[in-house]
Design an enzyme around this catalytic site. Structure first.
Site, PDB file in Angstrom:
ATOM      1  N   GLY A 171      -3.191   3.916  -2.965  1.00  0.00           N
ATOM      2  CA  GLY A 171      -2.737   2.678  -3.375  1.00  0.00           C
ATOM      3  C   GLY A 171      -2.309   1.428  -2.616  1.00  0.00           C
ATOM      4  O   GLY A 171      -2.508   1.046  -1.766  1.00  0.00           O
ATOM      5  N   SER A 218       0.895  -0.960   0.309  1.00  0.00           N
ATOM      6  CA  SER A 218      -0.284  -0.100   0.235  1.00  0.00           C
ATOM      7  C   SER A 218       0.515   1.492  -0.303  1.00  0.00           C
ATOM      8  O   SER A 218       2.465   1.515   0.062  1.00  0.00           O
ATOM      9  CB  SER A 218      -0.849  -0.163   1.528  1.00  0.00           C
ATOM     10  OG  SER A 218      -1.573   1.061   1.601  1.00  0.00           O
ATOM     11  N   ASP A 219       0.354   2.702  -0.621  1.00  0.00           N
ATOM     12  CA  ASP A 219       1.003   3.981  -0.352  1.00  0.00           C
ATOM     13  C   ASP A 219      -0.029   4.293  -0.377  1.00  0.00           C
ATOM     14  O   ASP A 219      -1.050   4.534  -1.090  1.00  0.00           O
ATOM     15  CB  ASP A 219       1.727   3.861  -2.135  1.00  0.00           C
ATOM     16  CG  ASP A 219       2.722   4.873  -1.696  1.00  0.00           C
ATOM     17  OD1 ASP A 219       4.275   4.891  -0.632  1.00  0.00           O
ATOM     18  OD2 ASP A 219       2.436   5.829  -2.273  1.00  0.00           O
ATOM     19  N   THR A 220       0.234   5.784   0.082  1.00  0.00           N
ATOM     20  CA  THR A 220      -1.047   6.882   0.632  1.00  0.00           C
ATOM     21  C   THR A 220      -0.338   8.383   0.198  1.00  0.00           C
ATOM     22  O   THR A 220       0.842   8.446   0.692  1.00  0.00           O
ATOM     23  CB  THR A 220      -1.482   7.202   2.222  1.00  0.00           C
ATOM     24  OG1 THR A 220      -2.249   5.295   2.285  1.00  0.00           O
ATOM     25  CG2 THR A 220      -2.181   8.269   2.140  1.00  0.00           C
TER      26      THR A 220
END
Length: 199
Positions: free
Chosen positions: A108, A71-73
């Site tokens: 994501g 995940s990526d924010t």
């Protein structure tokens, strides 16, 4: 049905907390990948590429029998990505910029399993109330803004400055749980309010 090993490709305590919240037993193996932007890369494409890159990096290291979640924010204001603040003054500048207005949080999420990676991006509108300079300084004094994209965290003291969330609250925390469970299903994995299982 067997329960495959689940690995979170992130050291984020918030993402760990969210997986525990929905009963997904997991271990942690942070992915070390280059998070630089590619020339001309749009913010949502960047968030999705990094989430996939994290999941695939760990999946290739451990083998295809493990379910790997990446995940990526990122925080986007007027098309510009706000990363983590470099120092107090940078945090102050960010908070002044996002105060009294709305911005977009893009998270994501990716699932790698048995050589296949599925991914998507959750876009969430967040409105921060107007902030005085004194409030900004007191918030920075808590230390919370210093390791957060956009210089705030919705799950801590930052909850008191968030006026409105339009979309998945958990995506703003760092892991889009609704999208994650849909990706697990699409990958052929079962999530029934507890451990992930494989047919």
């Amino acid at each position: 049905m067997p329960h495959p090993r689940v690995i979170l490709a992130s050291s984020s305590p918030r993402r760990r907390e969210l997986l525990r919240l929905i009963g997904i037993l997991h271990e942690v193996q942070p992915a070390d990948i280059d998070e630089s932007y590619l020339p001309g890369e749009r913010p949502n494409a960047h968030a999705e590429r990094l989430s996939r890159g994290k999941a695939e990096a760990i999946a290739s290291a451990v083998g295809g029998d493990a379910v790997v979640i990446g995940s990526d924010t990122i925080v986007v204001v007027d098309g510009e990505v706000l990363g983590k603040p470099r120092d107090r003054e940078h945090a102050r500048t960010m908070l002044r910029r996002i105060g009294g207005r709305s911005h977009i949080v893009m998270t994501g999420v990716a699932v790698s399993w048995q050589g296949r990676t599925l991914s998507g991006v959750e876009d969430v509108g967040v409105t921060i109330r107007a902030l005085s300079d004194e409030e900004i300084d007191r918030y920075i004094d808590t230390g919370e803004p210093m390791d957060k994209a956009g210089a705030y965290g919705i799950q801590g003291f930052g909850a008191t400055i968030v006026e409105r969330v339009d979309g998945d609250y958990f995506a703003v925390m760092g892991l889009a749980l609704n999208r994650l469970t849909r990706l697990l299903h699409e990958a052929g994995l079962r999530y029934a309010f507890g451990p992930i299982s494989a047919d």
